[in-house]
Design a protein around this motif. Structure first.
Motif, PDB file in Angstrom:
ATOM      1  N   ALA A 176       0.600  -1.294  -0.274  1.00 55.49           N
ATOM      2  CA  ALA A 176      -0.278   0.274  -0.149  1.00 55.49           C
ATOM      3  C   ALA A 176       0.857   1.112   0.085  1.00 55.49           C
ATOM      4  O   ALA A 176      -0.053   2.322  -0.630  1.00 55.49           O
ATOM      5  CB  ALA A 176      -1.368   0.227   1.148  1.00 55.49           C
ATOM      6  N   VAL A 231     -11.290   0.192   1.525  1.00 61.45           N
ATOM      7  CA  VAL A 231     -10.846   1.287   1.218  1.00 61.45           C
ATOM      8  C   VAL A 231     -11.491   2.327  -0.116  1.00 61.45           C
ATOM      9  O   VAL A 231     -11.781   2.908   0.138  1.00 61.45           O
ATOM     10  CB  VAL A 231      -9.235   1.005   0.035  1.00 61.45           C
ATOM     11  CG1 VAL A 231      -9.452   2.877  -0.872  1.00 61.45           C
ATOM     12  CG2 VAL A 231      -8.563   0.811   0.683  1.00 61.45           C
ATOM     13  N   LEU A 233      -1.145   2.954  -2.912  1.00 60.33           N
ATOM     14  CA  LEU A 233      -1.800   4.525  -2.471  1.00 60.33           C
ATOM     15  C   LEU A 233      -1.089   6.264  -3.161  1.00 60.33           C
ATOM     16  O   LEU A 233      -1.872   6.899  -3.465  1.00 60.33           O
ATOM     17  CB  LEU A 233      -1.569   4.814  -0.634  1.00 60.33           C
ATOM     18  CG  LEU A 233      -2.481   3.814  -1.120  1.00 60.33           C
ATOM     19  CD1 LEU A 233      -3.405   3.432   1.132  1.00 60.33           C
ATOM     20  CD2 LEU A 233      -4.436   3.331  -1.281  1.00 60.33           C
TER      21      LEU A 233
END
Length: 323
Positions: free
Chosen positions: A95, A296, A99
């Motif tokens: 992540a 998410v 992200l």
């Protein structure tokens, strides 16, 4: 406002719990035995039995689900079958690539799409509007694989015409070397951002075109604003809830859409990791990664809902609050 947020938080918790059950059940209704799938085709019965006991697959489904949810609430996603590492650590490491890539790509999309959308809405020349429309259509039609390869050829270090950004990998030190990490994300972010900017441009132009003949723009111009000032200030402000909805959907699509880009640029992100774990039959890691992606998506929807209420307090369950 506080009651509105509390209701949305409660709905978010219920949605997360429901989706956790769906993810859990989906991976257990697959054909065959989960332990056999993780062990491989030629695994011995002893190996299959050991895996079944190790991951609690010999327990009733209700017990397995409660144990898994208990671990999730404590931040424990289990152990990867192939690496033996904590799935939480794997997801966190991946992540930390995906992200920031999405955030930079969205910033690039907004930096390109919003000005072009505003310019297209303000233009009165049919020829210029046709050019802007062609840009939006071409930009939205470009495949991510082709766009990434083009940026690699143009700007890739060692292979491009301009030796500017790394074209493969994320660097051994990761975010311990932030400059190198950011440089590694620039080409993938440009790839994602340029493609997404076409959609941002179309929605911005459409939102402003819908408001152009309305009385709001006329009132702003009557107060002394030029048409350009009225469209850019009043028009964008009134279009904000609509654009926030579009950006929320775009952001959710980018999370799954970066999978191709991560594989092209050899980035160790969530998309690449999910493909690798599915190929390795590491269902424990796949279960944790799918749950995180689901969370998410739900959080994005929650934030969009809150932003709607902040931008326009008239939205929401006003009638219910008056009661």
């Amino acid at each position: 406002m506080a009651r509105f947020i509390m209701r949305r938080v409660a709905l978010l918790v219920v949605a997360v719990a429901a989706m956790s059950g769906i993810v859990f059940v989906m991976l257990r209704i697959l054909p065959g035995d989960v332990a056999s799938a993780m062990a491989g085709v030629h695994a011995s019965p002893g190996r299959v039995g050991a895996l079944r006991r190790q991951f609690g697959l010999d327990q009733p489904l209700a017990t397995q689900y409660v144990d898994w949810m208990t671990g999730l609430m404590c931040g424990d996603f289990g152990l990867s079958v192939t690496t033996g590492r904590s799935v939480s650590a794997l997801v966190g490491a991946r992540a930390s690539v995906t992200l920031p890539l999405i955030a930079i790509g969205l910033a690039v999309a907004l930096a390109i799409g919003l000005p072009l959308g505003c310019a297209a809405a303000l233009s009165r020349s049919p020829r210029r509007r046709g050019v802007y429309q062609a840009i939006a259509i071409v930009g939205g039609s470009v495949p991510a694989l082709w766009a990434g390869a083009l940026f690699m050829i143009l700007l890739g270090r060692g292979v491009g015409l301009i030796d500017l950004f790394p074209s493969q990998g994320f660097g051994g030190e990761g975010w311990a070397a932030p400059r190198q990490a950011l440089a590694s994300l620039m080409l993938p972010a440009l790839t994602v951002g340029v493609i997404v900017s076409a959609g941002v441009m179309r929605y911005t132009r459409s939102a402003l075109d819908d408001l152009a003949p309305s009385g709001y723009i006329d009132m702003a111009m009557a107060c002394g604003m030029t048409r350009r000032e009225a469209m850019l200030s009043t028009g964008l402000r009134l279009s904000a809830p609509r654009l926030v909805s579009v950006l929320g959907l775009t952001l959710a699509q980018m999370i799954t859409g970066v999978m191709v880009v991560e594989n092209l640029f050899a980035l160790p992100g969530l998309g690449t990791g999910l493909v690798v774990d599915v190929g390795n039959r590491d269902l424990v890691a796949v279960q944790g990664e799918l749950f995180m992606l689901t969370v998410v998506f739900l959080v994005i929807g929650f934030l969009v809902d809150i932003m709607h209420r902040v931008l326009d307090p008239r939205l929401g369950d006003d009638r219910e609050e008056r009661r």
